[in-house]
Write a protein that holds these residues in place. Sequence first.
Motif, short mmCIF file in Angstrom:
data_model
loop_
_atom_site.label_atom_id
_atom_site.label_comp_id
_atom_site.label_asym_id
_atom_site.label_seq_id
_atom_site.Cartn_x
_atom_site.Cartn_y
_atom_site.Cartn_z
N ILE A 416 0.86 -1.18 0.00
CA ILE A 416 0.00 0.00 0.00
C ILE A 416 0.90 1.23 0.00
O ILE A 416 1.72 1.42 0.90
N PHE A 417 0.75 2.08 -1.02
CA PHE A 417 1.57 3.28 -1.14
C PHE A 417 0.66 4.49 -1.37
O PHE A 417 -0.30 4.41 -2.15
N PRO A 418 0.93 5.61 -0.68
CA PRO A 418 2.02 5.77 0.30
C PRO A 418 1.70 5.03 1.59
O PRO A 418 0.56 5.04 2.07
N PRO A 419 2.71 4.40 2.21
CA PRO A 419 2.45 3.59 3.40
C PRO A 419 2.25 4.42 4.66
O PRO A 419 1.62 3.97 5.61
N PHE A 420 2.82 5.64 4.66
CA PHE A 420 2.73 6.48 5.87
C PHE A 420 2.22 7.87 5.45
O PHE A 420 2.99 8.84 5.39
N PRO A 421 0.92 8.00 5.16
CA PRO A 421 0.39 9.30 4.70
C PRO A 421 0.51 10.40 5.75
O PRO A 421 0.44 11.58 5.41
N ASP A 422 0.65 10.02 7.02
CA ASP A 422 0.76 11.04 8.09
C ASP A 422 2.19 11.58 8.22
O ASP A 422 2.46 12.38 9.13
N HIS A 423 3.11 11.12 7.38
CA HIS A 423 4.51 11.56 7.45
C HIS A 423 4.91 12.18 6.11
O HIS A 423 5.45 11.50 5.23
N PRO A 424 4.65 13.50 5.97
CA PRO A 424 5.03 14.17 4.71
C PRO A 424 6.53 14.42 4.61
O PRO A 424 7.00 14.94 3.60
N GLU A 425 7.30 14.06 5.67
CA GLU A 425 8.74 14.34 5.63
C GLU A 425 9.46 13.53 4.57
O GLU A 425 10.55 13.89 4.12
N PHE A 426 8.88 12.42 4.17
CA PHE A 426 9.54 11.56 3.19
C PHE A 426 8.51 10.81 2.37
O PHE A 426 7.32 10.78 2.70
N ASP A 427 8.97 10.21 1.28
CA ASP A 427 8.13 9.35 0.44
C ASP A 427 8.92 8.07 0.17
O ASP A 427 10.15 8.09 0.10
N ILE A 428 8.20 6.95 0.02
CA ILE A 428 8.86 5.67 -0.23
C ILE A 428 7.99 4.84 -1.16
O ILE A 428 6.74 4.91 -1.10
N TYR A 429 8.64 4.10 -2.06
CA TYR A 429 7.92 3.22 -2.98
C TYR A 429 8.82 2.03 -3.31
O TYR A 429 10.04 2.17 -3.36
N ALA A 430 8.21 0.85 -3.51
CA ALA A 430 8.98 -0.36 -3.81
C ALA A 430 8.16 -1.30 -4.68
O ALA A 430 6.93 -1.22 -4.72
N SER A 431 8.85 -2.20 -5.37
CA SER A 431 8.18 -3.23 -6.17
C SER A 431 9.06 -4.46 -6.24
O SER A 431 10.28 -4.37 -6.12
#
Length: 645
Positions: A416-431
């Motif tokens: 599920i992306f974005p995995p941490f919507p409450d943390h705008p400090e960073f973004d992460i994605y993987a496959s």
Amino acid sequence: MPFKNSIVVKFVLVISLFNAVIFALTLGYNYYQSRVILQQELESNSRNLAMSLVHRVETELAAVAKVTEGIARSLETSPHNERELLTLIRSSIEQNPEISGAGVAFEPYAFNAASHLYAPYFYRENGKISFRRLEKAYLDFPYPYWDWYQIPRELGKLEWSEPYFDEGAGNILKSTCSVPFYKDTASGKQLKGIVISDISLDSLTQLISSIKILKTGYAALLSRNGMILAHPMKDAIMNETFFSIAEGRNDPSLRELGKKMIRGETGFIHYQSLVGFDSWMYYTPIPSTGWTLAVVFPEEELLENVRKLSMTMMMMGFVGILLLTLVVIYIARTIIKPLRLLTGATDEIAAGHFDVELPATRSNDEVGELAHNFQVMRESLKEYIRNLTETTASKERIQSELKVATNIQASLLPRIFPPFPDHPEFDIYASMVPAKEVGGDFYDFFFIDKNHLCFLIADVSDKGVPAALYMMVAKTLLKTEGQRLGEPDKILSSVNNILALDNENCMFTTVFCAILDITTGDVRYANAGHNPPLILDSHGVRYLTPKPGLMLGALSGTVFVTERLTLEPDATLFLYTDGVTEAKNPEDALYGQERMLKALQGAPRDDLAKMIHFISSEVAQHANGAPQSDDITMLAIKMAKKGIA
């Protein structure tokens, strides 16, 4: 035409063809066994020839080494003034004709306090013995920097140098035997200098080149770096290496053969010789120098008599099959009538009707046996069809179970992306795209406290179900130990010790583990044998160079090192597995790190999902339909721009 469809014709053709096949197999087996026996004899003879040559070379080299060691021991056991030293060196050349030059190179100020460097050297030139001072002859490149001085100085033992052409002392191709000698001090032995003895390689190369094998065979001598020292290709001597020729031919097998030679291996192989014909070669090292001696036997000349014998047997076989065909025609005509009774039934069997009844036969001759064989064949075919049906059903069931396993494995990875919507400090994605139904690659990310995010990527040393099971164990351990320990090196060390315990299947996994401080962009990371990640920031795109580490599960007690970097705002850290860089196209060309670096330079940066999908499409375009050979996994993490967090 009736004759064309006659069973006599078919019977004759079957029998004749069957006998022709038997004869061909017999002839082929005879030819093969002849080659095997010839190869065995050839290997034994070539080994004896090579070892004889090696012994002759070793005898000459050992004599030079013994003299050199004798001088070194003499200098260690008793002091020598300059006159005594020069007399000792000169006499060693006069008494040993195989030595072309000898000298002693002292450490700075080791001979006397007034001389920084001192290296007297005697050598043969035009039938006389000449003298020179090496420290004066090479002012631009002092002798302490030469290989014949540096290597034995560092290793502390006798060493033979790579062959070289000495333009200043005799103008000959030679190799240097170097022996360090020491003086005893209160703190132990201290290096005083290096004794050197040179041997001209002309006699050795003439000895090797003089060996004649059959009509066009030859012997060759290579240095421990693959330089050609003796070979029929005169232009290649001291101008070409085994590897430069392999590169020129684009021949990986020749390159691998060269690697075996410089590793000091012994072997007997079939290959295409450097002069371009198929050959057998026996190669073995010369122990004292690490050089390689090879003897080459042309295959065409070796098999000439075997081929002549095979051609004679072939002609005899052809005449025999022709006579047999005439006999079969006669016999077939006498049995054609009862065979017609089987025609209808066999046509039905050929059409797939295996339940048809075969006509009864009362004879016990070949016709009766043929009818019985048809009966057995019919039952065997029925059994085969039944087994094939069961096998197909079983395979479909396994495929269904593997599909379920694929879904289970996919559910273990964050999707599920974005995995941490409450943390705008960073973004992460993987496959992760497995090469098989289930794979051995995985990634994970999780918070270990309020401000620290642990993220990692890993590659298990296998594919399929075993790798998937090992992956689940490793992923669980990494997350558990990550939340418990909170430091990359400690996490990897703890998980490594657990995986290495009772690792009977010798499986392992590479891991890149990092912890991001989302408030500052500081990253602490440790590497367990994984591919280096890339950084995308204001300075461009570049590879990170983490310290190498051993993979997890290979060896208990391995120590890992935590390193640090800071991701500036809007900077991205890109992780991947070797399934990306080792993706192959139909020509077996790898995608490679350089191609991935260029792809990331042109990839979208604002959206990590688009970035990873862009790289995936680039890899797929490179593969050009070639089957995927390894799991393809990527993970990207990006710090937010200033003002957004």
